[in-house]
Design an enzyme around this catalytic site. Structure first.
Site, PDB file in Angstrom:
ATOM      1  NE  ARG A  79     -29.511 -27.589   9.908  1.00  0.00           N
ATOM      2  CZ  ARG A  79     -28.904 -28.580  10.350  1.00  0.00           C
ATOM      3  NH1 ARG A  79     -29.022 -29.177  11.619  1.00  0.00           N
ATOM      4  NH2 ARG A  79     -27.654 -29.043   9.543  1.00  0.00           N
ATOM      5  CB  CYS A 117     -15.003  -4.013  13.353  1.00  0.00           C
ATOM      6  SG  CYS A 117     -15.289  -2.927  12.140  1.00  0.00           S
ATOM      7  CG  ASP A 137     -14.505 -13.487  29.520  1.00  0.00           C
ATOM      8  OD1 ASP A 137     -13.862 -14.165  29.231  1.00  0.00           O
ATOM      9  OD2 ASP A 137     -14.368 -12.393  28.919  1.00  0.00           O
ATOM     10  CG  MET A 146      -8.171 -16.167  29.402  1.00  0.00           C
ATOM     11  SD  MET A 146      -8.760 -16.368  27.492  1.00  0.00           S
ATOM     12  CE  MET A 146      -7.387 -15.972  26.707  1.00  0.00           C
ATOM     13  N   GLY A 158      -9.739 -27.610  43.644  1.00  0.00           N
ATOM     14  CA  GLY A 158      -9.307 -27.497  45.162  1.00  0.00           C
ATOM     15  C   GLY A 158      -8.044 -26.268  45.353  1.00  0.00           C
ATOM     16  CB  ALA A 159      -7.389 -23.253  44.095  1.00  0.00           C
ATOM     17  NE  ARG A 208       9.143 -24.358  37.424  1.00  0.00           N
ATOM     18  CZ  ARG A 208      10.254 -24.526  38.507  1.00  0.00           C
ATOM     19  NH1 ARG A 208      10.313 -23.866  39.460  1.00  0.00           N
ATOM     20  NH2 ARG A 208      11.034 -25.370  38.159  1.00  0.00           N
ATOM     21  CB  VAL A 267      -5.357 -23.983  25.919  1.00  0.00           C
ATOM     22  CG1 VAL A 267      -3.846 -24.065  25.387  1.00  0.00           C
ATOM     23  CG2 VAL A 267      -5.180 -23.348  27.348  1.00  0.00           C
TER      24      VAL A 267
END
Ligand code: ATP
Length: 320
Positions: free
Chosen positions: A25, A73, A127, A169, A185-186, A244, A251
């Site tokens: 634009r 590439c 990232d 990631m 809150g980890a 787990r 995602v």
């Protein structure tokens, strides 16, 4: 400049479309012809280009991914590939290119600039690993996606009094893990930039938290560290809590961009075209202290990365 090109390269990121839209634009409004180059440098080598107009970029601002597709590439890293890319530019009269991507893409942009096609880099990667810029397009959307996904996992983890070890990631950059770790809150956060000892920083923290009657735990681990399955087994064995591992995977890349990503992408795309209009190339657009500014590509690629140790400290003190 009368004709420019725009491409997206490396990993796709939400907000790339908003940046393409701004480039197209801004150029059209200033009487400049724009070619969209498909699949990054691969499309430039293979002459996979099409002219874009104001309406070509309608209805994309809210879409994730990139309407120009992206690619990695190898051929472009060699002189022969680069010469083919230059031939495509000559054929269509492309005098400058806006390259939306990460550090690798900027190296390509620098090489092309050195060969007479001025390029402007726009940081597009989830990232946030571009040292020269405080912010990269796609980062905020990705953080929100991670937070929402882990909030969902938390419901089940809480219901079953479990521990979940989440792989996030970010390549070699722990920004996504650290910031989303605080947001969810980890109990423990493991990132590559800060020395960690699993025994002390994960196992002992969970044990200490167990003593305060907490029964479910979230551990966030950057993908560069890996080993989440093994860590979950170790936690289960040593802390006696069913554990787990969850690898969020791709995602994290998708989804409609947030306000922040759309706005920053629009500012950066606009600024990139302004520079090309002034005949300036070999620069990257960055966000520094809330301002959109530009740096020499070479200088930008050689900046030292610093880690937000204060944020890490806060996370440790409050997530217990
Ligand atoms: P992300 O952060 O999402 O990985 P990126 O731009 O860093 O994005 P890369 O795969 O490193 O992704 O680079 C994208 C493309 O840029 C490569 O496939 C290649 O075509 C080109 N490129 C990378 N490094 C160089 C280099 N040193 N010289 C020339 N071109 C390069």
């Amino acid at each position: 400049m009368k004709t420019i090109g725009v491409l997206t390269s490396g990993g796709d990121a939400p907000g790339m479309n908003a940046a393409i839209r701004a480039v197209v634009r801004t150029a059209c409004e200033n009487g400049i012809k724009v070619f969209g180059i498909n699949r990054g440098y691969a499309g430039l080598i293979e002459d996979d280009v099409r002219e874009l107009n104001i309406r070509s970029v309608s209805d994309i601002i809210h879409r994730g991914g990139t309407m120009l597709y992206s690619a990695r590439c190898k051929e472009f890293r060699e002189e022969a590939g680069m010469q083919k890319a230059i031939e495509t530019c000559k054929k269509h009269g492309i005098e400058g290119i806006v390259v939306i991507g990460g550090d690798g893409s900027f190296r390509g942009a620098r090489d092309l600039s050195l060969r007479g096609i001025p390029c402007i880099g726009v940081p597009g990667t989830i990232d946030n690993d571009i040292v020269s810029s405080d912010y990269t397009i796609g980062y905020d959307t990705c953080l929100n996606t991670i937070m929402q996904m882990v909030d969902r996992v938390r419901d089940t983890v809480e219901s079953h009094s479990r521990c979940v070890v989440v792989e996030v990631m970010g390549n070699r950059c722990g920004d996504l893990t650290l910031n989303s770790g605080i947001a969810v809150g980890a109990t423990a956060i493991v990132i590559p930039e800060i020395h960690f000892d699993i025994e002390k920083h994960v196992i002992e923290r969970i044990r200490r938290t167990q003593k305060t009657d907490k029964k479910h735990f979230i551990v966030m681990v950057a993908e560069g560290i890996g080993g989440v399955e093994e860590l979950a087994r170790k936690i289960e064995k040593e802390c006696g809590v069913e554990s787990r591992a969850v690898i969020l995977g791709h995602v994290q890349r998708g989804g409609s961009p947030t306000v922040r990503d759309r706005v920053v992408a629009s500012q950066m795309g606009y600024k990139a075209v302004q520079l090309l209009m002034d005949g300036i190339g070999n620069r990257v657009i960055v966000q520094k202290d809330d301002h959109i500014v530009d740096f020499d590509i070479y200088e930008a690629l050689n900046m030292e990365r610093s880690v937000n140790t204060e944020l890490y400290k806060i996370a440790h003190e409050i997530s217990i």
